[in-house]
Design a protein around this motif. Structure first.
Motif, PDB file in Angstrom:
ATOM      1  N   ILE A   5      30.758 -43.285 -23.466  1.00  0.00           N
ATOM      2  CA  ILE A   5      30.693 -42.024 -24.204  1.00  0.00           C
ATOM      3  C   ILE A   5      29.256 -41.523 -24.301  1.00  0.00           C
ATOM      4  N   LYS A   6      28.331 -42.416 -24.613  1.00  0.00           N
ATOM      5  CA  LYS A   6      26.933 -42.008 -24.788  1.00  0.00           C
ATOM      6  C   LYS A   6      26.323 -41.458 -23.505  1.00  0.00           C
ATOM      7  N   GLU A   7      26.841 -41.896 -22.358  1.00  0.00           N
ATOM      8  CA  GLU A   7      26.293 -41.419 -21.087  1.00  0.00           C
ATOM      9  C   GLU A   7      26.535 -39.932 -20.869  1.00  0.00           C
ATOM     10  N   ILE A   8      27.532 -39.368 -21.544  1.00  0.00           N
ATOM     11  CA  ILE A   8      27.791 -37.931 -21.414  1.00  0.00           C
ATOM     12  C   ILE A   8      26.528 -37.139 -21.749  1.00  0.00           C
ATOM     13  N   ALA A   9      25.794 -37.610 -22.756  1.00  0.00           N
ATOM     14  CA  ALA A   9      24.582 -36.916 -23.195  1.00  0.00           C
ATOM     15  C   ALA A   9      23.499 -36.904 -22.132  1.00  0.00           C
ATOM     16  N   GLY A  10      23.580 -37.823 -21.158  1.00  0.00           N
ATOM     17  CA  GLY A  10      22.575 -37.891 -20.106  1.00  0.00           C
ATOM     18  C   GLY A  10      22.954 -37.155 -18.838  1.00  0.00           C
ATOM     19  N   LEU A  30      30.155 -34.335 -29.644  1.00  0.00           N
ATOM     20  CA  LEU A  30      28.743 -34.361 -30.061  1.00  0.00           C
ATOM     21  C   LEU A  30      27.851 -34.745 -28.891  1.00  0.00           C
ATOM     22  N   GLN A  31      28.351 -35.609 -28.006  1.00  0.00           N
ATOM     23  CA  GLN A  31      27.577 -35.996 -26.835  1.00  0.00           C
ATOM     24  C   GLN A  31      27.471 -34.831 -25.841  1.00  0.00           C
ATOM     25  N   VAL A  32      28.505 -34.010 -25.769  1.00  0.00           N
ATOM     26  CA  VAL A  32      28.452 -32.810 -24.930  1.00  0.00           C
ATOM     27  C   VAL A  32      27.382 -31.863 -25.461  1.00  0.00           C
ATOM     28  N   ARG A  33      27.381 -31.652 -26.758  1.00  0.00           N
ATOM     29  CA  ARG A  33      26.375 -30.768 -27.366  1.00  0.00           C
ATOM     30  C   ARG A  33      24.966 -31.318 -27.134  1.00  0.00           C
ATOM     31  N   LYS A  34      24.829 -32.636 -27.245  1.00  0.00           N
ATOM     32  CA  LYS A  34      23.527 -33.263 -27.038  1.00  0.00           C
ATOM     33  C   LYS A  34      23.042 -33.035 -25.607  1.00  0.00           C
ATOM     34  N   ALA A  35      23.942 -33.165 -24.646  1.00  0.00           N
ATOM     35  CA  ALA A  35      23.588 -32.916 -23.247  1.00  0.00           C
ATOM     36  C   ALA A  35      23.123 -31.477 -23.047  1.00  0.00           C
ATOM     37  N   MET A  36      23.833 -30.554 -23.670  1.00  0.00           N
ATOM     38  CA  MET A  36      23.475 -29.147 -23.510  1.00  0.00           C
ATOM     39  C   MET A  36      22.118 -28.835 -24.148  1.00  0.00           C
ATOM     40  N   ARG A  37      21.816 -29.488 -25.253  1.00  0.00           N
ATOM     41  CA  ARG A  37      20.493 -29.289 -25.858  1.00  0.00           C
ATOM     42  C   ARG A  37      19.381 -29.790 -24.936  1.00  0.00           C
ATOM     43  N   ILE A 369      32.489 -55.188 -26.980  1.00  0.00           N
ATOM     44  CA  ILE A 369      32.294 -55.533 -25.567  1.00  0.00           C
ATOM     45  C   ILE A 369      33.171 -54.609 -24.721  1.00  0.00           C
ATOM     46  N   GLN A 370      32.618 -54.126 -23.616  1.00  0.00           N
ATOM     47  CA  GLN A 370      33.390 -53.312 -22.684  1.00  0.00           C
ATOM     48  C   GLN A 370      33.921 -54.162 -21.530  1.00  0.00           C
ATOM     49  N   TRP A 371      35.222 -54.057 -21.296  1.00  0.00           N
ATOM     50  CA  TRP A 371      35.768 -54.751 -20.143  1.00  0.00           C
ATOM     51  C   TRP A 371      35.504 -53.930 -18.880  1.00  0.00           C
ATOM     52  N   PRO A 372      35.502 -54.567 -17.693  1.00  0.00           N
ATOM     53  CA  PRO A 372      35.774 -55.979 -17.453  1.00  0.00           C
ATOM     54  C   PRO A 372      34.652 -56.896 -17.937  1.00  0.00           C
ATOM     55  N   CYS A 373      35.098 -58.001 -18.541  1.00  0.00           N
ATOM     56  CA  CYS A 373      34.198 -59.045 -19.034  1.00  0.00           C
ATOM     57  C   CYS A 373      34.848 -60.373 -18.666  1.00  0.00           C
ATOM     58  N   PRO A 374      34.656 -60.859 -17.450  1.00  0.00           N
ATOM     59  CA  PRO A 374      35.454 -61.979 -16.941  1.00  0.00           C
ATOM     60  C   PRO A 374      35.111 -63.351 -17.501  1.00  0.00           C
ATOM     61  N   THR A 375      33.880 -63.543 -17.989  1.00  0.00           N
ATOM     62  CA  THR A 375      33.477 -64.868 -18.465  1.00  0.00           C
ATOM     63  C   THR A 375      32.759 -64.773 -19.796  1.00  0.00           C
ATOM     64  N   SER A 376      32.654 -65.914 -20.478  1.00  0.00           N
ATOM     65  CA  SER A 376      32.084 -65.932 -21.823  1.00  0.00           C
ATOM     66  C   SER A 376      30.598 -65.592 -21.853  1.00  0.00           C
ATOM     67  N   ASP A 377      29.907 -65.674 -20.703  1.00  0.00           N
ATOM     68  CA  ASP A 377      28.490 -65.302 -20.667  1.00  0.00           C
ATOM     69  C   ASP A 377      28.260 -63.938 -20.014  1.00  0.00           C
ATOM     70  N   HIS A 378      29.354 -63.223 -19.701  1.00  0.00           N
ATOM     71  CA  HIS A 378      29.243 -61.890 -19.093  1.00  0.00           C
ATOM     72  C   HIS A 378      28.958 -60.864 -20.189  1.00  0.00           C
ATOM     73  N   PRO A 379      28.030 -59.920 -19.977  1.00  0.00           N
ATOM     74  CA  PRO A 379      27.682 -58.960 -21.029  1.00  0.00           C
ATOM     75  C   PRO A 379      28.673 -57.820 -21.210  1.00  0.00           C
ATOM     76  N   GLY A 380      29.677 -57.737 -20.349  1.00  0.00           N
ATOM     77  CA  GLY A 380      30.551 -56.572 -20.342  1.00  0.00           C
ATOM     78  C   GLY A 380      30.052 -55.561 -19.325  1.00  0.00           C
ATOM     79  N   THR A 381      30.868 -54.545 -19.047  1.00  0.00           N
ATOM     80  CA  THR A 381      30.565 -53.603 -17.967  1.00  0.00           C
ATOM     81  C   THR A 381      30.393 -52.203 -18.527  1.00  0.00           C
ATOM     82  N   LYS A 382      29.174 -51.676 -18.377  1.00  0.00           N
ATOM     83  CA  LYS A 382      28.874 -50.347 -18.917  1.00  0.00           C
ATOM     84  C   LYS A 382      29.594 -49.259 -18.132  1.00  0.00           C
ATOM     85  N   TYR A 383      29.467 -49.302 -16.810  1.00  0.00           N
ATOM     86  CA  TYR A 383      30.176 -48.317 -15.998  1.00  0.00           C
ATOM     87  C   TYR A 383      30.790 -49.003 -14.781  1.00  0.00           C
TER      88      TYR A 383
END
Length: 526
Positions: A5-10, A30-37, A369-383
Motif C-alpha cells: 500500500i505504501k508503495e502507491i505514494a512512490g 491517502l497514499q494516492v493523495r500523497k503521490a499526487m502531492r 509479515i507479508q507472504w510469501p514467507c516460506p521459512t522462519s528466518d524469511h523476512p516476508g515479501t514486499k513485492y
C-alpha cells in the motif's frame, strides 16, 4: 496486491480502474493523495464522476463494461509508438506477437466509439503509463464484476507486462480487496478448487499432504461449487442443505428474490453470524459467532500482510469463535476436531501452506509479515515477481472486448450500476447498528443524470420505482452529474432498498462472478 500500500505514494503514474478508492478504501486513498502531492499523474477510469475522479489529471468516463476495449487500445498505442519496454518483454514474457496481433484493430478512433472516451485522451494516458519511471495499477470490482471480469484482469496484466511495470517497487497490479480479511479467507482455501495457499484439489500431491495432516484416508479430487452454483443446485433440488458463515446473500447476491426462493426450498439451512441477518431469518438453525474484538486470530489484508487479532472482551452469551463452532460441529458429525487455540491452528497452516511456512504467532508478536514467507528466518515479501514470475515467463493473454450481458432497450432504457458508500459496509449488518453512521448517512438514494430525470419529470428527492427484468425497488432520486446520461447508480447497503433484487445473475464463465455492474432498468416516478 503485487506491491504494498505504501508503495502507491512512490508511483509516478497511477492508473485507477473501476475503483472508488476515496469511499471504498479511504485509507489507501491517502497514499494516492500523497503521490499526487509529490507530482504523480492520476488517471481514473470510471463511469461515475467520483471524488477520486475529481482529483485526477485524467478522468476516462467510459461506458460501463468497455474496459477491455480501452486497455487493448492503450496497448495498441504503446506498440504503435514503440514505447513498450522491449527489454522486459524480450527477457521476461512470451506470446507478445499474439498480443500485438490482437490489439491491432483496437485503434483510438475505433475504441472511442465503444468507450465514449476521446481518442486523444486514450493516447495521452497510454503514453503517460508507458513512459513513467514507476506506474501502478489499482482496481476493484468495477473490473471484476462483469461477465468478462477475468478477461478484464488479463488485459490489465497484459498492459503491466508490456510496459515492464511489474516486479519492481512502486509499480504492479494491485487489486484492492473489498473486505478486511477476504484475502486471508482465499489464502486459507475458502474457494471451491483449492486448499490453503492456492494448492489445487486436483493435484494428487496436495490431496495426499492434506489427508495426512488431517488424519483421513483420502480427499475428493473434484472441485466444489461456487456460491452462485450452490444456489443453482439448491434451486434444482440437487442441493438439500447449506451452511452459511458471515454472509448475507439475501441482500448481497444478484437476483436476490430468486436467492430467497431457493434458500427457502432447502431441507436444512444453517447460518453462523454475529447478528440475525436477513439470511439468518430464513435459517433452521442460527449459530451465534463473535466479532473481531471477541476472538484471537489473524487477518491477511489486501497487500498480503498477515496481522494478529487479539481478544479484547469476552463473548456475550453462548457466542463462540468461528473455529470453535466448526470444531464442535465436526466432532458431533463424527470427525473429532480438537484444536486448543487459534495459535495451534496457525501452526498447522504453516506446516501445510508453503507461502505461510515461516509465519507463527511468535513472529507476529514482533510485527506483521507479508507472504510469501516460506521459512522462519524469511523476512516476508514486499513485492511479487522480482526477477521472474511464478510460472517462469509472464504470458500475454490476448482478449477480445465483449459487450455486457444485458444492454438497455426501449423497455429498459437505462443502465444500473451498484457499489459502495463511504459510511456503510456490505449489507449494513454492522454499520447500520452503530448509532452514529446511520445519522451521518441515514438513507440511500439513486443517482440519476438531470437529462434522464427531466424526461420522467423527476426532481431531487422524489421517490421513484426502479425496475429490471427481475424485480423492483423504491428509492429517493438524487439528480446529479456524478453519472452520465443513461446511467443510474446506488449502493447495496440498505435492506430498505434491496437493489440486488434487480441485478443480473449472469456470470463470468471462468471466475463465476456475477455482472453486478451492468443491468438494464426503467424508472417511474411515484
Amino acid at each position: 496486491m503485487t506491491n504494498t500500500i505504501k508503495e502507491i505514494a512512490g508511483a509516478n503514474f497511477i492508473l485507477a480502474l473501476g475503483t472508488n478508492t476515496t469511499e471504498a478504501h479511504p485509507i489507501i486513498s491517502l497514499q494516492v493523495r500523497k503521490a499526487m502531492r509529490s507530482g504523480a499523474t492520476l488517471a481514473v477510469v470510471d463511469p461515475r464522476k467520483t471524488e477520486l475522479a475529481d482529483l485526477a489529471n485524467y478522468h476516462l468516463q467510459i461506458n460501463s463494461g468497455s474496459d477491455i476495449a480501452l486497455l487493448n487500445c492503450m496497448a495498441n498505442v504503446i506498440i504503435a509508438e514503440e514505447i513498450w519496454n522491449k527489454e522486459f518483454v524480450q527477457e521476461r514474457t512470451e506470446e507478445f506477437e499474439a498480443l500485438k496481433e490482437m490489439v491491432a484493430k483496437y485503434t483510438p478512433d475505433y475504441v472511442e466509439s465503444i468507450t465514449g472516451v476521446s481518442a486523444e485522451t486514450i493516447k495521452a494516458v497510454a503514453r503517460g503509463y508507458a513512459l513513467a519511471k514507476n506506474a501502478t495499477i489499482l482496481y476493484t470490482m468495477g473490473i471484476t464484476q462483469h461477465i468478462c471480469g477475468t478477461h478484464n484482469v488479463f488485459a490489465v496484466a497484459n498492459l503491466a507486462m508490456l510496459c515492464g511495470q511489474i516486479g519492481k517497487e512502486f509499480s504492479g497490479v494491485n487489486p484492492l480487496r473489498g473486505q478486511n480479511n477476504v484475502q486471508g479467507a482465499c489464502d486459507m482455501g475458502a474457494l471451491p478448487n483449492v486448499f490453503t495457499g492456492y494448492q489445487p484439489v486436483t493435484a494428487e500431491e496436495s490431496r495426499a499432504k492434506f489427508a495426512s495432516a488431517w488424519g483421513v484416508q483420502d480427499l475428493p479430487a473434484k472441485p466444489g461449487l461456487t456460491l452462485g452454483e450452490l444456489l443453482d443446485a439448491a434451486g434444482t433440488g440437487d442441493l438439500k442443505g447449506m451452511y452459511i458463515m458471515g454472509e448475507n446473500p439475501v441482500l448481497s447476491d444478484p437476483d436476490a428474490l430468486h436467492v430467497t426462493h431457493v434458500l427457502e426450498k432447502l431441507d436444512f439451512l444453517v447460518v453462523q453470524d454475529i447478528f440475525l441477518t436477513e439470511t439468518a431469518e430464513l435459517a433452521d438453525v442460527v449459530l451465534p459467532a463473535v466479532s473481531f474484538a471477541e476472538k484471537d486470530g489473524t487477518f491477511s489484508n489486501t497487500e498480503r500482510r498477515v496481522q494478529r487479532v487479539r481478544k479484547a472482551v469476552q463473548p456475550e452469551g453462548n457466542a463462540k469463535a468461528d473455529w470453535e463452532i466448526i470444531c464442535l460441529v465436526a466432532t458431533a458429525m463424527g470427525y473429532p476436531m480438537q484444536y486448543s487455540s487459534a495459535g495451534e491452528i496457525m501452526d498447522e497452516i504453516a506446516q501445510v501452506t508453503p507461502s505461510y511456512g515461516g509465519i507463527s504467532y511468535a513472529r507476529l508478536e514482533q510485527g506483521s509479515i507479508q507472504w510469501p514467507c516460506p521459512t522462519s528466518d524469511h523476512p516476508g515479501t514486499k513485492y511479487l515477481h522480482s526477477g521472474k514470475f511464478s510460472r517462469g515467463l509472464g504470458k500475454f493473454y490476448p482478449v477480445e472486448y465483449v459487450s455486457p450481458d444485458e444492454l438497455p432497450d426501449v423497455e429498459y432504457p437505462l443502465v444500473l450500476s451498484t457499489g459502495r458508500r463511504l459510511y456503510h459496509y456490505h449489507t449494513g449488518t454492522m454499520t447500520q447498528r452503530t448509532g452514529a453512521l446511520e445519522v451521518a448517512y441515514p438513507e440511500e438514494y439513486l443517482e440519476i443524470n438531470s437529462s434522464d430525470a427531466e424526461k420522467i419529470s423527476v426532481c431531487d428527492g422524489d421517490k421513484v420505482k426502479v425496475t429490471s427484468r427481475r424485480g423492483s425497488v423504491e428509492v429517493a432520486a438524487r439528480v446529479t452529474d456524478t453519472v452520465t446520461p443513461g446511467l443510474v447508480f446506488t449502493s447495496f447497503h440498505y435492506p430498505e432498498v434491496a437493489i440486488n433484487q434487480l441485478t443480473n445473475p449472469a456470470r463470468d464463465p471462468i471466475s463465476k462472478i456475477p455482472e453486478f455492474k451492468v443491468c438494464a432498468v426503467k424508472i417511474t416516478k411515484l
